[in-house]
Write an enzyme that holds these catalytic residues in place. Sequence first.
Site, PDB file in Angstrom:
ATOM      1  N   HIS A 142       0.816  -1.215   0.000  1.00  0.00           N
ATOM      2  CA  HIS A 142       0.000   0.000   0.000  1.00  0.00           C
ATOM      3  C   HIS A 142       0.855   1.272   0.000  1.00  0.00           C
ATOM      4  O   HIS A 142       0.384   2.353  -0.372  1.00  0.00           O
ATOM      5  CB  HIS A 142      -0.937   0.009   1.212  1.00  0.00           C
ATOM      6  CG  HIS A 142      -2.274   0.604   0.922  1.00  0.00           C
ATOM      7  ND1 HIS A 142      -2.460   1.674   0.065  1.00  0.00           N
ATOM      8  CD2 HIS A 142      -3.513   0.284   1.373  1.00  0.00           C
ATOM      9  CE1 HIS A 142      -3.736   1.989   0.015  1.00  0.00           C
ATOM     10  NE2 HIS A 142      -4.397   1.166   0.779  1.00  0.00           N
ATOM     11  N   ALA A 143       2.109   1.174   0.407  1.00  0.00           N
ATOM     12  CA  ALA A 143       2.987   2.340   0.328  1.00  0.00           C
ATOM     13  C   ALA A 143       3.328   2.683  -1.113  1.00  0.00           C
ATOM     14  O   ALA A 143       3.715   3.813  -1.417  1.00  0.00           O
ATOM     15  CB  ALA A 143       4.272   2.089   1.114  1.00  0.00           C
TER      16      ALA A 143
END
Length: 492
Positions: A142-143
């Site tokens: 998700h980063a």
Amino acid sequence: MAARIRLSVMDGMFLLADTRETPMHVGGLQVFAIPPRAAPHFVATLFAKLRTFPVTVSPLNYRLTGGVAGTVMPSWEVVEDVDLDYHVRHSALPSPGGERELGMLVSRLHSTRMDLTRPLWEYHLIEGLAGHRFAVYTKLHHAMVDGAGAMRLVNLATDPAASFGPPFWADESKRPQEPNLRSNSLLGWLPATIEDEVKSLPSLARGLATTAQAALGLGDEPDLASIAEAPRTLLNVRVGAQRRVATYSVSLQRLKAIGEAAGGTINDVVLAACSGALRRYLSERDALPGHTLIAAVPMALSHAAGAAAGNAVSALNARLGTDIEDVRQRFDTICRSTAAGKAQLKGMTPTAAMHFVTLLSAPLLLTWLPGLDKLIGPQSNLIISNVPGPRERLYLHGAEMVAHYPVSQVGHGMALNITVLSYAGALYFGFVACADGVPSVQRVAVHMEAAMDELEATFLPGPRRRKSAVMSGEKRRKSPAKRRVAPATGRP
């Protein structure tokens, strides 16, 4: 000096939160029908073909650098030679190759934390699925990308004849026109960043002030959900490392009909269906709180021009009305709450909206420390996210994609995530839960059909035609039939 790609504060928070118990990746499960006249060993041949394409597209060739495993003042660097043997993998289901076997494999793959020293993605080609089908499970940190960005990145061809091209990690048409590369020097981006931040401050201050007033009960907007009103539930516990995944799908036409009759949006209908399902799930465990559940609802924002990686998202809190038995009143509560939340976010600049959700989420990291979770109550009870997907049928090397389920993430204090993805006239629900914290999450998916029936009985009374739910890669039925939900996916 090698170019670096800076991470936003929100992206950095996803890295900071990444642990064995709380891996911060998201995924997608796609089910395909093998072409009728395909050659033997279609999937094995496809796998061999995919491995011939090197990784050239950003951010699939990005790797973290800086600090401890890239988590202290991190940035991205470009990797020239990505190891495809690690990132592209071939699996086979044991007999009988049904939905249960597929679910167990995906649950196990989704439970494993990603290696932060490598580019943060995996692609799993899965054969042996009954009904002359195969599946693809894709995993992204998700980063590196948000839901909307992932959809743009892994999108497939709409024409079967054009579906034999490079996979998404080598498809140059997905390369940003102006990569957001930054040197280690602050001089290249600091002035523009400062200007953007200064412009965002007034609207950010107004948003935070409104939120504080609502939390103290002093606001003049009664429909704005407060960050202090979410009750403690069995969903709000510390999570373990293992995940369970369940699925459900429903015709988009069916949702539209309810929304038009009820005077709400499709997203309001999604929230109302989830509310009805959660009421049933918690009631059968004698755990339905007297106050409404609060859902955190992510809202996509515009990405910066040329940005290949990162998140552009904010979120609002919505009352689900789970304490209200009357379906009409419950739906009205949801509509008014989401409208108030949207109005608050629309009053902020995109930068302010991102900082808004980051600032509100930061204190929640304290609840990840043992003991403090008992002292600090939840700001919301679960995440319900709706990601727009492709409207047309998609194909991979001539194979039609017949289902597309999102597989998201959970964390301490929020052990259930419901993410919805639209695709080719249907909505596909992915339920992801902590295997220990939320027992039998499949029951929530089962209750979705009863909740949909309840909404139809309320807003579309009398004889009506409706599309039946399409589950876990099943072909669309020509006539309404008994709805099916994918079998429970047990703990790996």
